[in-house]
Design an enzyme around this catalytic site. Structure first.
Site: not given
Length: 542
Positions: A423, A427, A443
């Site tokens: 994640w 990001y 997510d």
């Protein structure tokens, strides 16, 4: 784009604004190239040649028009093509990769051969990498001449010319006159203020959801480093040891106005490149949304929020530290930790801004973090160790957050850093590397946004499969999903009576996973209550 001669000529005959920045016209009889909206008389059809970029017109021997000013065209720094290598190369050039290097060094950073890179530029842009870099330099200089009252020696420095002599020679060759003669023909629109700040306009393609961008930045503003006041975003910056302040606000003319107060004008091109990245000014909403609206679910979201952008990051190391500090805590708790880190280890800002007294420090550099005792932050030892390892990794390789050959390679590289999982890697790829196809499929906010009518959420694997059709704009799809779910959750839980503040506190547990996601934007009517429930007492400025 398809440069069909007849179609292009129809576009310039009607001065179609939709082609501004996507099409440039070389006029054979004058040796000038123009924008499609140029107010001059439309030349004869047989006397024009069309180019997809300013650089290709420049390389063909045409000089920029003084009336329509190609440097003022939107998306001049962007290219909406299919080659990811060219896109990454342009991003590196915008960041100054060609200032101290050559095509060989640029190709090495991209993992391709020099000849291959030249062929890609010729095929997709109609110009060489060197011409692209030179054109950008010339047009930035011309913009500074028109829009500021900087002395010519400082314009040369601020636009990346190695010497005033080279600057004067280039303009004499292009325009047949000295740079100062161009300024005398038109008074500057924006002046250098008494504090030594320069203000410049950064164009974009409309629409632009500025309230959503400002809401995102407000919720994540690190105390001492950045702030949102009214319709403006301000932050303290540091580049190569020098400190400064930038303030950005909308102008209402399809442009943002950036005030830059920085002692080294030679850093202006790099600062502009970072600002374009933070505010995602290279995006083409029409192209992105045309593709994504083929999915009915996304079509409704896009209709609700046209012009939604993917917020970028000012600095890769700062972003990675934010992400590590925010793991397993609320957004507000993570920002509080970041504020403590800045207060203890950031450098005090030497020159303050009277309108933004809350800007007091610049973000600590990697070496400082690597050498500091971070136990005062009150975090688990494992996370403190991850911060130290991250700082040491950046000290060893300052370009660790630079462009890679592919998104997959970037994710692998980022995941090799301590504390960075899938994640966080996605990001960072979205916000720092500006990868338009980055997509954190696991997510929770994304999965909730795609619930069906029975309340069933897709699994990460199912979501990835669905997202295949969204390529190469999955980051923008994610932004719309986050925003849509946060807005919908707020509306569904809207109280029919009683205290809104009490309702907001109840809503926190439902919204928090999406708030912690990269792009959740709360609806304006609930933003204040939810922020306060999370411990953020700042007022809303949507």
């Amino acid at each position: 784009m398809d440069l069909n001669h007849d179609a292009c000529y129809r576009a310039i005959s009607t001065r179609d604004v939709r082609f501004d920045g996507r099409l440039f016209i070389g006029v054979k009889t004058t040796g000038i190239y123009c924008r499609p909206i140029c107010p001059a008389r439309v030349p004869k059809k047989e006397n024009v040649t069309f180019y997809s970029t300013a650089a290709s017109a420049h390389e063909a021997g045409f000089r920029p028009c003084l009336r329509c000013r190609p440097e003022a065209a939107p998306d001049l720094a962007a290219w909406q093509g299919t080659s990811s290598t060219v896109s990454r190369a342009l991003s590196l050039i915008e960041g100054g990769a060609m200032d101290d290097g050559d095509v060989v060094a640029l190709a090495d950073r991209l993992g391709v051969g020099e000849r291959q890179l030249r062929r890609l530029f010729r095929r997709h842009l109609g110009a060489s990498p060197i011409t692209v870099a030179q054109t950008r330099r010339v047009l930035l200089a011309k913009q500074l001449i028109h829009e500021t009252s900087l002395p010519m020696t400082e314009v040369a420095l601020a636009s990346g010319f190695g010497s005033v002599r080279r600057f004067n020679q280039t303009f004499q060759q292009l325009y047949g006159r000295a740079p100062s003669a161009l300024r005398r023909s038109r008074a500057p629109d924006v002046s250098l203020d008494a504090a030594g700040s320069v203000t410049i306009r950064l164009r974009y393609r409309p629409p632009y959801d500025w309230s959503a961008m400002l809401g995102f930045l407000r919720l994540r503003s690190i105390p001492g480093i950045e702030t949102v006041a009214g319709d403006a975003y301000a932050r303290a910056i540091e580049l190569d040891g020098a400190q400064g302040i930038i303030v950005v606000r909308p102008t209402g003319e399809n442009a943002l106005e950036a005030m830059v107060r920085f002692p080294k004008l030679s850093a202006l091109p790099a600062i502009i490149a970072r600002l374009r990245r933070v505010f995602d000014l290279a995006a083409d909403p029409a192209a992105i949304e045309s593709h994504l609206t083929k999915d009915p679910a996304l079509a409704a979201m896009i209709k609700a929020r046209p012009g939604l952008r993917v917020p970028g990051a000012w600095d890769g190391f700062e972003l990675a530290v934010r992400a590590l500090l925010g793991q397993q805590v609320t957004v507000t708790a993570g920002i509080t930790l970041a504020g403590k880190l800045v207060a203890a280890h950031g450098k005090p800002l030497k020159t303050r801004h009277a309108d933004f007294p809350e800007l007091t420090h610049v973000f600590p550099r990697p070496k400082r973090i690597a050498e500091s005792d971070l136990s005062h932050l009150g975090m688990p030892r494992k996370r403190i160790a991850a911060l130290a390892a991250l700082a040491n990794a950046v000290v060893a390789d300052p370009k660790i957050f630079g462009a890679r050959r592919s998104l997959d390679e970037a994710i692998v590289q980022l995941r090799s850093l301590a504390g960075v999982g899938e994640w966080t890697a996605q990001y960072i790829a979205m916000r720092e590397l500006r990868e338009p196809d980055a997509f954190p499929a696991a997510d929770i906010g994304l999965m909730r946004a795609m619930e069906d009518s029975t309340g069933r959420r897709p699994t990460p694997t199912e979501l990835l499969t669905r997202a295949e059709a969204w390529r190469p704009w999955r980051a923008y799809a994610a932004q719309h999903l986050w925003s849509s779910w946060a807005d919908r959750a707020a509306q569904e839980r809207k109280p029919k009576g009683g205290s809104r503040k009490t309702h907001a506190k109840e809503l926190v547990s439902e919204l928090e996973p999406s708030i912690q996601s990269a792009g959740a934007i709360l609806s304006p009517e609930f933003s204040d209550e939810v922020r306060k429930a999370l411990g953020d007492q700042s007022s809303s400025a949507t």
